[in-house]
Design a protein around this motif. Structure first.
Motif, PDB file in Angstrom:
ATOM      1  N   GLN A  52       0.814  -1.216   0.000  1.00 32.17           N
ATOM      2  CA  GLN A  52       0.000   0.000   0.000  1.00 32.17           C
ATOM      3  C   GLN A  52       0.852   1.273   0.000  1.00 32.17           C
ATOM      4  N   ARG A  53       2.194   1.077  -0.116  1.00 33.43           N
ATOM      5  CA  ARG A  53       3.126   2.194  -0.105  1.00 33.43           C
ATOM      6  C   ARG A  53       3.009   3.033   1.156  1.00 33.43           C
ATOM      7  N   CYS A  54       2.832   2.330   2.263  1.00 30.38           N
ATOM      8  CA  CYS A  54       2.697   3.006   3.558  1.00 30.38           C
ATOM      9  C   CYS A  54       3.889   2.717   4.472  1.00 30.38           C
ATOM     10  N   ALA A  55       4.859   1.940   3.972  1.00 25.57           N
ATOM     11  CA  ALA A  55       6.008   1.579   4.805  1.00 25.57           C
ATOM     12  C   ALA A  55       7.012   2.725   4.794  1.00 25.57           C
ATOM     13  N   GLU A  56       7.232   3.299   5.949  1.00 28.43           N
ATOM     14  CA  GLU A  56       8.193   4.386   6.093  1.00 28.43           C
ATOM     15  C   GLU A  56       9.268   3.977   7.089  1.00 28.43           C
ATOM     16  N   GLU A  57      10.181   4.906   7.383  1.00 36.06           N
ATOM     17  CA  GLU A  57      11.347   4.596   8.226  1.00 36.06           C
ATOM     18  C   GLU A  57      10.947   3.988   9.562  1.00 36.06           C
ATOM     19  N   VAL A  58       9.979   4.600  10.251  1.00 32.20           N
ATOM     20  CA  VAL A  58       9.639   4.126  11.597  1.00 32.20           C
ATOM     21  C   VAL A  58       9.013   2.733  11.554  1.00 32.20           C
ATOM     22  N   ALA A  59       8.296   2.421  10.469  1.00 31.88           N
ATOM     23  CA  ALA A  59       7.685   1.094  10.342  1.00 31.88           C
ATOM     24  C   ALA A  59       8.766   0.029  10.178  1.00 31.88           C
ATOM     25  N   TYR A  60       9.747   0.318   9.321  1.00 31.48           N
ATOM     26  CA  TYR A  60      10.852  -0.635   9.143  1.00 31.48           C
ATOM     27  C   TYR A  60      11.643  -0.801  10.442  1.00 31.48           C
ATOM     28  N   SER A  61      11.858   0.303  11.136  1.00 33.46           N
ATOM     29  CA  SER A  61      12.590   0.227  12.402  1.00 33.46           C
ATOM     30  C   SER A  61      11.846  -0.643  13.407  1.00 33.46           C
ATOM     31  N   ALA A  62      10.514  -0.491  13.426  1.00 29.83           N
ATOM     32  CA  ALA A  62       9.710  -1.332  14.317  1.00 29.83           C
ATOM     33  C   ALA A  62       9.809  -2.796  13.922  1.00 29.83           C
ATOM     34  N   GLY A  63       9.805  -3.053  12.608  1.00 30.71           N
ATOM     35  CA  GLY A  63       9.960  -4.422  12.132  1.00 30.71           C
ATOM     36  C   GLY A  63      11.298  -5.014  12.531  1.00 30.71           C
ATOM     37  N   LEU A  64      12.357  -4.210  12.468  1.00 32.61           N
ATOM     38  CA  LEU A  64      13.685  -4.661  12.896  1.00 32.61           C
ATOM     39  C   LEU A  64      13.690  -5.037  14.363  1.00 32.61           C
ATOM     40  N   SER A  65      13.009  -4.237  15.168  1.00 28.67           N
ATOM     41  CA  SER A  65      12.962  -4.503  16.606  1.00 28.67           C
ATOM     42  C   SER A  65      12.245  -5.814  16.904  1.00 28.67           C
ATOM     43  N   VAL A  66      11.132  -6.057  16.227  1.00 30.48           N
ATOM     44  CA  VAL A  66      10.353  -7.281  16.457  1.00 30.48           C
ATOM     45  C   VAL A  66      11.134  -8.509  16.005  1.00 30.48           C
ATOM     46  N   CYS A  67      11.931  -8.362  14.946  1.00 37.56           N
ATOM     47  CA  CYS A  67      12.671  -9.503  14.372  1.00 37.56           C
ATOM     48  C   CYS A  67      14.109  -9.581  14.889  1.00 37.56           C
ATOM     49  N   SER A  68      14.387  -8.985  16.028  1.00 36.47           N
ATOM     50  CA  SER A  68      15.762  -8.894  16.506  1.00 36.47           C
ATOM     51  C   SER A  68      16.391 -10.256  16.777  1.00 36.47           C
ATOM     52  N   ALA A  69      15.567 -11.282  16.979  1.00 33.51           N
ATOM     53  CA  ALA A  69      16.110 -12.626  17.217  1.00 33.51           C
ATOM     54  C   ALA A  69      16.433 -13.344  15.906  1.00 33.51           C
ATOM     55  N   HIS A  70      16.152 -12.694  14.779  1.00 38.82           N
ATOM     56  CA  HIS A  70      16.375 -13.314  13.459  1.00 38.82           C
ATOM     57  C   HIS A  70      17.144 -12.314  12.608  1.00 38.82           C
ATOM     58  N   TRP A  71      18.484 -12.346  12.725  1.00 39.04           N
ATOM     59  CA  TRP A  71      19.297 -11.305  12.115  1.00 39.04           C
ATOM     60  C   TRP A  71      19.218 -11.323  10.588  1.00 39.04           C
ATOM     61  N   GLU A  72      18.984 -12.502   9.977  1.00 37.74           N
ATOM     62  CA  GLU A  72      18.896 -12.537   8.515  1.00 37.74           C
ATOM     63  C   GLU A  72      17.691 -11.735   8.019  1.00 37.74           C
ATOM     64  N   VAL A  73      16.547 -11.874   8.737  1.00 36.55           N
ATOM     65  CA  VAL A  73      15.355 -11.105   8.376  1.00 36.55           C
ATOM     66  C   VAL A  73      15.609  -9.616   8.603  1.00 36.55           C
ATOM     67  N   SER A  74      16.260  -9.302   9.722  1.00 36.16           N
ATOM     68  CA  SER A  74      16.589  -7.905  10.020  1.00 36.16           C
ATOM     69  C   SER A  74      17.475  -7.318   8.935  1.00 36.16           C
ATOM     70  N   LEU A  75      18.424  -8.114   8.445  1.00 37.90           N
ATOM     71  CA  LEU A  75      19.319  -7.640   7.386  1.00 37.90           C
ATOM     72  C   LEU A  75      18.542  -7.313   6.114  1.00 37.90           C
ATOM     73  N   SER A  76      17.557  -8.155   5.766  1.00 33.79           N
ATOM     74  CA  SER A  76      16.764  -7.906   4.558  1.00 33.79           C
ATOM     75  C   SER A  76      15.948  -6.619   4.690  1.00 33.79           C
ATOM     76  N   LEU A  77      15.435  -6.364   5.910  1.00 30.29           N
ATOM     77  CA  LEU A  77      14.672  -5.124   6.131  1.00 30.29           C
ATOM     78  C   LEU A  77      15.582  -3.907   6.018  1.00 30.29           C
ATOM     79  N   LEU A  78      16.782  -4.025   6.580  1.00 28.89           N
ATOM     80  CA  LEU A  78      17.731  -2.916   6.516  1.00 28.89           C
ATOM     81  C   LEU A  78      18.134  -2.642   5.063  1.00 28.89           C
ATOM     82  N   GLN A  79      18.288  -3.703   4.284  1.00 25.98           N
ATOM     83  CA  GLN A  79      18.643  -3.544   2.878  1.00 25.98           C
ATOM     84  C   GLN A  79      17.524  -2.847   2.108  1.00 25.98           C
ATOM     85  N   LYS A  80      16.269  -3.168   2.459  1.00 22.94           N
ATOM     86  CA  LYS A  80      15.136  -2.501   1.811  1.00 22.94           C
ATOM     87  C   LYS A  80      15.149  -1.000   2.105  1.00 22.94           C
TER      88      LYS A  80
END
Length: 586
Positions: A130-158
C-alpha cells in the motif's frame, strides 16, 4: 461547534467528551473536529472499546472519506495504547492503510512482539504493497525480528534500497547481530556506507558492534571519524570504544581513551573493567584513585577492583578492599560475594556464606559454585557436598560446571565423583577429566579406561579429547604401567589421531625412566618428523634419558641445541648432563 470542541480538548475527560458529543448528535451531525476531539479523549484514557464503537457510529454521519480515515487512525492509536493489537490490525484491514500514518503502523508492528515476528513481517509486506512503509515502520519491524538477524538484514537492505534514513535502525540491527554473534555483518554495512550521513547515534551503534566483535582498532577509527564529522562524542561513544578495548585485552588503549572521555563514573568503571580483564590490578587501583577525585565510587567500582585484585592473585588486597566497601555503608551484592569467595579457601568461604544469610540475600548459582570450589581448595570435601545439596534444596538446578566443581572438590573420595558424574545430563570434557582424575588417584584403571572410551564416543573436539588422553598416559607412566601408556599412544597413531607436544613430552618422560635411551631418541625423531616445536621439557626428558645411560656427549649436544633455539637452559638440564659426565669418571 467550536465551543464544544474547545470544551472537549480542555477537559481531556472521555466521559464528558462522550456527553458533549451525544448532546451535539441530538441537534445536528457532529463535525469532524468534534468527532476527532471525542476520539482523542477516548484514546488518552485508553478507552479503546468506546473509541471503536464511536468510529462505527460516525461512519454513517456524512463525514468525508479522508476525515473518516483520519478518525480511523485515532481509533487505532487508542487500541495501541490499550495494547489491543488484534483490534488495531482489524481496523486497518480492507484497504484502510493510509500513507503518512507510519507511527501508528509502527506501534502496531511493535505490538506483535518477538513471538509473533512472522505476523509482523506479513503486516509490513502489506504496508509495502500500500506504499505506507516508512522509516519508523521498518525500524519497528527490525525490533520485532531482533532474534532473526537474517530477516533484520533484509529489512535494513530494503531501507537502503528505498533511500530511507536507516542509521537509527542500525542500533537495533547491531543488537540483532549480537544475539546471533554475527557482528561482522553489521560492521560490513558500516564499512560499505557513507559515514558523512551518520549522526552520533549511528556512530555509537557502529562502535557498539566493534565492542561485541572485539574490534578495538575499528572502534578507535570510528571514534576519530565521528570527531572528523564535527560531531561530539558522548559517554556512550567512549563506553563502546573502551569496552571493545577491554574485551580485546587492550587495557593500555582503554586507559588512553580515559584522558579525553567524559569524567563520568560509568567511564571510570569501564576502564577499570578493562584493566581487570588483563589482570592489571595496579592500573585498576590507579583508575580507582582517579575515580575518587572525580566522584564517589559505587558498588560496581568496588566489585571491579576486587575482581582485578583477584585476577592478579592479590588476595589480601582484595579482602582489604572488601572491608573498605563494608565500612563505607554500601551493602555488598552477589557479585561482590562471588568475587570474594572465589579467592577464599574452606572456612573463609563458609563464613561469607553465613554473612550472606545474615544480610537476607539469597545465594545464586554463581555464589554456590564459587563456595564449593573454595571448599575444594581447602580440602573440605564434606562441606562442598553439603553446599551442593543445599543448592539443590534451594531449587537452584546445578549446571555441568557446578557438577565439575564438586567432583573436583571430592577428588580423593572415590567413588563419590563417579556417583556425581552419572547424574550429569550433558557432561563435557572437563566432567570426564574430573572423574578420571579421581579414578586414577584411586587406582581404578579399568574404570579409567572405560571412561576414556566413553568420552571418545561422545565426539568431543580433538582439542578437548587430548587432555583426557594425556592424563591417562601420564598416569600410566607414574604408576609404572608404561606398556599401557605406549599401547594407548600406538592406538591413537593407528587411528591417525595427531599427538601433540604434551603427549610426546609425557612419552619421553616415561621412556627416560623405563626404557633404553635409544627409545627416547626414536620418540624425539617422531616428534621432529611431525613438525612440532620442542621446548625445555622435551630436552630435559631427553637429557635425563641420556644421563641415565651415561651418554654424556649426547646430553651436551642437546644442551647446545637448546641454546641454538633460544630456549632457556635451566639448571635441571645442566645438572643432569654434568652428572652423566661425572659418572663416566668414576
Amino acid at each position: 461547534m467550536v465551543i464544544f470542541n474547545t470544551a472537549i480538548n480542555a477537559r481531556h475527560q472521555w466521559q464528558q467528551a462522550m456527553l458533549l458529543l451525544a448532546e451535539t448528535g441530538t441537534r445536528r451531525l457532529p463535525s469532524f473536529p468534534i468527532a476527532r476531539s471525542a476520539l482523542t479523549a477516548c484514546s488518552r484514557q485508553s478507552e479503546w472499546l468506546l473509541a471503536v464503537n464511536l468510529l462505527e457510529k460516525l461512519q454513517d454521519h456524512g463525514l468525508e472519506a479522508h476525515e473518516l480515515l483520519n478518525l480511523l487512525n485515532v481509533a487505532v492509536y487508542a487500541c495501541e495504547r490499550a495494547q489491543r493489537w488484534p483490534v488495531a490490525l482489524a481496523l486497518m484491514e480492507g484497504g484502510h492503510l493510509l500513507p503518512g500514518h507510519a507511527p501508528t503502523y509502527a506501534a502496531a508492528l511493535q505490538g506483535f512482539g518477538e513471538r509473533q515476528w512472522q505476523q509482523a513481517i506479513a503486516f509490513l509486506v502489506e504496508l509495502e504493497d500500500q506504499r505506507c512503509a516508512e522509516e519508523v515502520a521498518y525500524s519497528a519491524g527490525l525490533s520485532v525480528c531482533s532474534a532473526h538477524w537474517e530477516v533484520s538484514l533484509s529489512l535494513l537492505q530494503k531501507m537502503k534500497d528505498q533511500q530511507l534514513p536507516f542509521w537509527h535502525a542500525m542500533s537495533t540491527f547491531v543488537h540483532a547481530t549480537a544475539k546471533a554473534t554475527e557482528w561482522e555483518v553489521a560492521l560490513r554495512i558500516f564499512r560499505d556506507s557513507d559515514l558523512k550521513d551518520m549522526d552520533v547515534v549511528a556512530f555509537n551503534a557502529a562502535i557498539g558492534a566493534c565492542q561485541f566483535a572485539q574490534r578495538w582498532q575499528e572502534a578507535f577509527w570510528l571514534l576519530s571519524e565521528l570527531q572528523r564529522n564535527d560531531l561530539q562524542a558522548d559517554d556512550v561513544s567512549y563506553l563502546g570504544a573502551i569496552g571493545a578495548c577491554g574485551k580485546a585485552l587492550q587495557w593500555e588503549k582503554a586507559s588512553m581513551l580515559l584522558k579525553s572521555a567524559p569524567k563520568k563514573l560509568e567511564v571510570f568503571n569501564s576502564v577499570m573493567s578493562a584493566c581487570a580483564r588483563s589482570s592489571k590490578w595496579v592500573q585498576a587501583l590507579q583508575v580507582f584513585a582517579e575515580t575518587r577525585r572525580s566522584s564517589a565510587p559505587d558498588i560496581v567500582s568496588y566489585n571491579t577492583l576486587i575482581s582485578a585484585c583477584g585476577r592478579g592473585s592479590q588476595r589480601e588486597l582484595a579482602m582489604r578492599i572488601l572491608n573498605e566497601l563494608k565500612s563505607s555503608h554500601m551493602q555488598p551484592d552477589l557479585f561482590t560475594f562471588s568475587s570474594a569467595i572465589s579467592l577464599c579457601q574452606g572456612h573463609e568461604a563458609l563464613h561469607m556464606m553465613q554473612e550472606l544469610n545474615q544480610l537476607s540475600v539469597q545465594a545464586n548459582l554463581v555464589i554456590y559454585t564459587a563456595a564449593i570450589g573454595a571448599c575444594g581448595r581447602g580440602r573440605q570435601w564434606s562441606e562442598a557436598l553439603h553446599l551442593f545439596d543445599e543448592m539443590k534444596e534451594s531449587h537452584i538446578p546445578p549446571t555441568t560446571f557446578s557438577f565439575n566443581t564438586v567432583m573436583k572438590a571430592c577428588d580423593e573420595q572415590w567413588p563419590i565423583p563417579l556417583v556425581l558424574f552419572r547424574d550429569i545430563s550433558r557432561p563435557n570434557s572437563f566432567s570426564y577429566l574430573a572423574v578420571m582424575s579421581s579414578s586414577i588417584n584411586a587406582g581404578q584403571w579399568q574404570e579409567t579406561f572405560h571412561l576414556l572410551r566413553e568420552a571418545e564416543r561422545r565426539n568431543f573436539q580433538e582439542e578437548d579429547m587430548m587432555p583426557l588422553r594425556n592424563t591417562v598416559i601420564s598416569a600410566c607412566g607414574r604408576s609404572e604401567n608404561w606398556m599401557e601408556a605406549f599401547a594407548l599412544a600406538n592406538d591413537l597413531a593407528e587411528r591417525q589421531v595427531s599427538l601433540n607436544l604434551v603427549t610426546y613430552n609425557t612419552l619421553l618422560d616415561i621412556s627416560s625412566k623405563s626404557l633404553p635411551w635409544q627409545s627416547s631418541l626414536q620418540i624425539f625423531s617422531q616428534l621432529r618428523a611431525k613438525g612440532l616445536e620442542t621446548d625445555v621439557i622435551t630436552h630435559n626428558s631427553l637429557i635425563n634419558a641420556m644421563a641415565a645411560n651415561k651418554q654424556w656427549q649426547l646430553a651436551f649436544v642437546l644442551l647446545n641445541e637448546l641454546q641454538a633455539q633460544d630456549l632457556e637452559v635451566d639448571a635441571v638440564g645442566v645438572s643432569t648432563a654434568l652428572d652423566a659426565y661425572m659418572k663416566t669418571l668414576e
